[in-house]
Design a protein around this motif. Structure first.
Motif, short mmCIF file in Angstrom:
data_model
loop_
_atom_site.label_atom_id
_atom_site.label_comp_id
_atom_site.label_asym_id
_atom_site.label_seq_id
_atom_site.Cartn_x
_atom_site.Cartn_y
_atom_site.Cartn_z
N HIS A 15 -14.73 16.34 -29.89
CA HIS A 15 -15.31 15.21 -29.15
C HIS A 15 -16.39 14.50 -29.98
O HIS A 15 -16.31 13.29 -30.19
N VAL A 16 -17.36 15.26 -30.50
CA VAL A 16 -18.43 14.61 -31.25
C VAL A 16 -17.92 14.08 -32.60
O VAL A 16 -18.44 13.08 -33.12
N GLN A 17 -16.91 14.71 -33.13
CA GLN A 17 -16.35 14.24 -34.40
C GLN A 17 -15.72 12.84 -34.22
O GLN A 17 -15.92 11.95 -35.04
N ALA A 18 -15.00 12.68 -33.12
CA ALA A 18 -14.39 11.38 -32.84
C ALA A 18 -15.47 10.32 -32.61
O ALA A 18 -15.35 9.18 -33.10
N ASN B 149 -18.54 10.35 -33.80
CA ASN B 149 -19.21 10.11 -35.07
C ASN B 149 -18.41 9.11 -35.91
O ASN B 149 -18.97 8.15 -36.46
N LYS B 150 -17.09 9.33 -35.98
CA LYS B 150 -16.23 8.43 -36.78
C LYS B 150 -16.30 7.01 -36.24
O LYS B 150 -16.38 6.05 -36.99
N ARG B 151 -16.27 6.91 -34.92
CA ARG B 151 -16.30 5.61 -34.27
C ARG B 151 -17.62 4.89 -34.54
O ARG B 151 -17.64 3.70 -34.87
N LEU B 152 -18.71 5.64 -34.44
CA LEU B 152 -20.03 5.05 -34.64
C LEU B 152 -20.21 4.61 -36.10
O LEU B 152 -20.67 3.50 -36.37
N TRP B 153 -19.80 5.47 -37.01
CA TRP B 153 -19.97 5.12 -38.42
C TRP B 153 -19.06 3.95 -38.81
O TRP B 153 -19.47 3.07 -39.58
N PHE C 65 -22.81 18.42 -39.49
CA PHE C 65 -22.36 18.59 -38.11
C PHE C 65 -22.22 17.18 -37.52
O PHE C 65 -23.20 16.41 -37.53
N PRO C 66 -21.03 16.81 -37.01
CA PRO C 66 -20.82 15.42 -36.59
C PRO C 66 -21.53 15.02 -35.30
O PRO C 66 -21.48 13.85 -34.92
N GLY C 67 -22.21 15.95 -34.65
CA GLY C 67 -22.98 15.58 -33.46
C GLY C 67 -24.23 14.78 -33.79
O GLY C 67 -24.90 14.27 -32.89
N SER D 280 -27.67 11.21 -31.89
CA SER D 280 -27.04 12.51 -31.69
C SER D 280 -26.39 12.53 -30.32
O SER D 280 -26.95 12.03 -29.35
N PHE D 281 -25.16 13.04 -30.30
CA PHE D 281 -24.40 12.93 -29.06
C PHE D 281 -23.82 14.27 -28.65
O PHE D 281 -23.82 15.24 -29.41
#
Ligand code: PLP
Length: 389
Positions: free
Chosen positions: A269-272, A274-278, A297-299, A356-357
């Motif tokens: 979930h946080v990886q997806a 992170n990718k979207r935000l970046w 850590f992608p969170g 951070s999410f």
């Protein structure tokens, strides 16, 4: 999440999972585990069983034995107990310790206090990605080195250190290895049956548990001892006395169980996100990611931006709840010492925002963040066009 704010500060603390809040409340009242778990009557034994179950739940998450866990008030106390406790216990063998300037204040300030008492600390600088160079550690280890303290996941950047390699080196040289794992446990695999770690600090409130309860893992192996910081009753082998807070411990146990069960799903979930935000932020001129993209850590996503002042940006980003640097330092306007250590200029460090999410963050919120950030940057650059490149 309520519509008047968007919470993107999960690295500062998380909301308590409703199931966790429920068990905590249930252990406070007459029909729960309210009694003193040290009492030998039936009510005491009931409370003691609650503690044992929670201990098993946390031990399962990190794959250690129940007797290797000490309950504390949080990761700050765990760090203090590990570092001060080990330094005092091993003082007669040597007074040299090793750490990094990018550690949490609850590590760096403990070490600085030891420095004033005649201990010698070697501060290893990270590379530009925020990671420790193993060769630097190998060079810094000495015959009188007693302890190495390196964190698992950095609270400002999300950068992950190579705990396995660091620990292996420490074992080879017979040096104790402490890990501040507050941002890693319950979010990334942390298997103490295979990791060469002697002590690890944890806290419930970073994994949807309550504030005020933490733990220190202390390996059951010869030479891994700490002197107590507190004196009182005989609880927890006298290493950390005081009546155990059964409701908080039950809550940490359940939060640990839930974190373990959701580890992969939470990560994906946080990886997806992170990718979207970046993907959204990186198209804005002058935006830079702080810390390694690969070993993080992608969170957590920490970004700086050229020609923008951090405080103004933070204000312009409302109602987003984000932070500049770490929450603990946000009252000061100093640029983050963590980002400065990564080689960022004062200006870039000052413009940093830590997003951070967690579990409740949605992709719609991320899209709003991107929109809001772009908008804020556009406005601030218009206000101070002279500054813009
Ligand atoms: C939050 C945090 C701490 C402090 O934990 P508390 O339980 O609030 O004392 C220590 N280290 C790291 C890396 C953290 O993220």
């Amino acid at each position: 999440m309520s519509d008047d704010l968007i919470y993107l500060d999960y690295a500062a603390t998380t909301p308590v999972d409703p199931r966790v809040a429920e068990i905590m409340l249930a252990q406070m009242t007459m029909d729960g585990g309210f009694a003193n778990p040290s009492s030998i009557h039936i009510a005491g034994r009931r409370a003691s069983e609650v503690v044992e179950r929670a201990t098993r739940q946390l031990a399962t998450l990190i794959n250690c034995s129940a007797k290797e866990l000490i309950w504390t008030s949080g990761a700050s106390e765990s760090n203090n107990l590990a570092i001060l406790g080990a330094a005092r216990n091993r003082e007669h063998r040597g007074k040299h310790l090793i750490s990094m300037p990018t550690e949490h204040k609850a590590v760096t300030d403990v070490l600085r206090a030891l420095e004033k008492k005649g201990f010698e600390i070697t501060w290893l600088q990270p590379d530009a990605d925020g990671r420790l160079r193993i060769g630097d550690l190998a060079d810094a280890l000495r015959a009188d080195t007693q302890l190495v303290s390196i964190m698992y996941v950095n609270n400002e950047t999300g950068v992950i250190q190579d705990i396995k390699a660091i620990g292996a080196l420490c074992r080879e040289r017979d040096v104790l290895f402490h890990v501040d794992a507050a941002q890693g446990v319950g979010k990334l695999p942390f298997d103490l049956a295979t990791l060469p770690v002697d002590m690890a600090s944890m806290t419930a409130h970073k994994i949807y548990g309550p504030k005020g309860i933490g733990a220190l893992y202390k390996a059951d192996r010869p030479g891994c001892n700490v002197d107590p910081l507190l004196f009182g009753g005989g609880q927890q082998g006298r290493i950390r006395p005081g009546t155990l807070p059964v409701p908080l411990i039950a809550a940490f146990g359940l939060a640990a169980r839930i974190a373990g069960e959701n580890l992969q799903a939470d990560f994906a979930h946080v990886q997806a996100l992170n990718k979207r935000l970046w993907a959204g932020l990186s198209t804005i001129a002058g935006v830079l990611r702080n810390g390694s993209a690969e070993h993080s850590f992608p969170g957590i996503l920490n970004v700086s931006i050229e020609d923008i002042e951090g405080e103004s940006l933070l204000l312009a980003l409302e109602p987003l709840c984000v932070s500049t640097g770490s929450a603990c330092n946000s009252l000061k306007q100093e640029p983050s010492y963590v980002l400065r250590s990564l080689g960022r200029s004062d200006e870039l460090a000052q413009s940093a925002i830590r997003f951070s999410f967690g579990r409740a963050t949605t992709s719609a919120e991320i899209d709003f963040v991107i929109h809001r950030y772009r908008d804020a940057v556009g406005k601030l650059r218009q206000l101070a066009p002279g500054k813009a490149a």
